[in-house]
Motif scaffolding. Sequence first.
Motif, PDB file in Angstrom:
ATOM      1  N   GLU A   1       1.268   6.380  -2.292  1.00  0.00           N
ATOM      2  CA  GLU A   1       0.144   5.551  -1.457  1.00  0.00           C
ATOM      3  C   GLU A   1      -0.698   5.004  -2.390  1.00  0.00           C
ATOM      4  O   GLU A   1      -1.122   5.606  -3.467  1.00  0.00           O
ATOM      5  CB  GLU A   1      -0.515   6.595  -0.602  1.00  0.00           C
TER       6      GLU A   1
ATOM      7  N   ASN B   1       0.870  -1.009   0.099  1.00  0.00           N
ATOM      8  CA  ASN B   1       0.082  -0.067  -0.063  1.00  0.00           C
ATOM      9  C   ASN B   1       0.732   1.286  -0.065  1.00  0.00           C
ATOM     10  O   ASN B   1       0.321   2.220  -0.418  1.00  0.00           O
ATOM     11  CB  ASN B   1      -0.823   0.141   1.078  1.00  0.00           C
TER      12      ASN B   1
ATOM     13  N   ARG C   1      -4.138   3.693  -2.140  1.00  0.00           N
ATOM     14  CA  ARG C   1      -5.424   3.551  -1.030  1.00  0.00           C
ATOM     15  C   ARG C   1      -6.815   4.235  -1.647  1.00  0.00           C
ATOM     16  O   ARG C   1      -6.609   5.049  -2.618  1.00  0.00           O
ATOM     17  CB  ARG C   1      -4.960   4.113   0.137  1.00  0.00           C
TER      18      ARG C   1
ATOM     19  N   ASP D   1      -7.181   3.708  -5.078  1.00  0.00           N
ATOM     20  CA  ASP D   1      -7.450   2.013  -5.158  1.00  0.00           C
ATOM     21  C   ASP D   1      -8.950   1.987  -5.459  1.00  0.00           C
ATOM     22  O   ASP D   1      -9.667   2.739  -5.057  1.00  0.00           O
ATOM     23  CB  ASP D   1      -7.113   1.606  -3.970  1.00  0.00           C
TER      24      ASP D   1
END
Length: 141
Positions: free
Chosen positions: A36, A29, A38, A124
């Motif tokens: 990042e 992650n 996420r 994400d």
Amino acid sequence: MSTITKRTFLGIGLGAVAGAAGIGYAMTNVSAAGFEHRFMTVEEMQATGGLIVDIRTPPEWVETGVIDGARLVTFNDPASFLARVGPEIADGRDLVLICRSGNRTSAAARALEGRIPNRIVSVDGGMGKVISDGYKTVPPS
């Protein structure tokens, strides 16, 4: 090994496995350089003050709509992408990347890391998740 019981030995072993699993999860992650990957809601993306860039293709923008205020720049390669968005992030703000599912933004973030000092966030789940969570998109302009 006579001073360590089997129960203690197993406990230490399980702790090491759990710790290694946690480290592995963290590494999926957040990259070593700091990008990042996420999920973020649109409100969270906007709250960063960063530049939100939808890196999908024009037909995809038309198909689903886009995030209001997002820059629409298809990611082909780091150099051409940075030529288009670099001036907008020269102030050091975050670069928030979104695509359809998060796969392209993850690859783009890896390609960009180390080329800019900005924090990079790969969303994400991408637009699919944002839309399924109830965000109402706007037509691309």
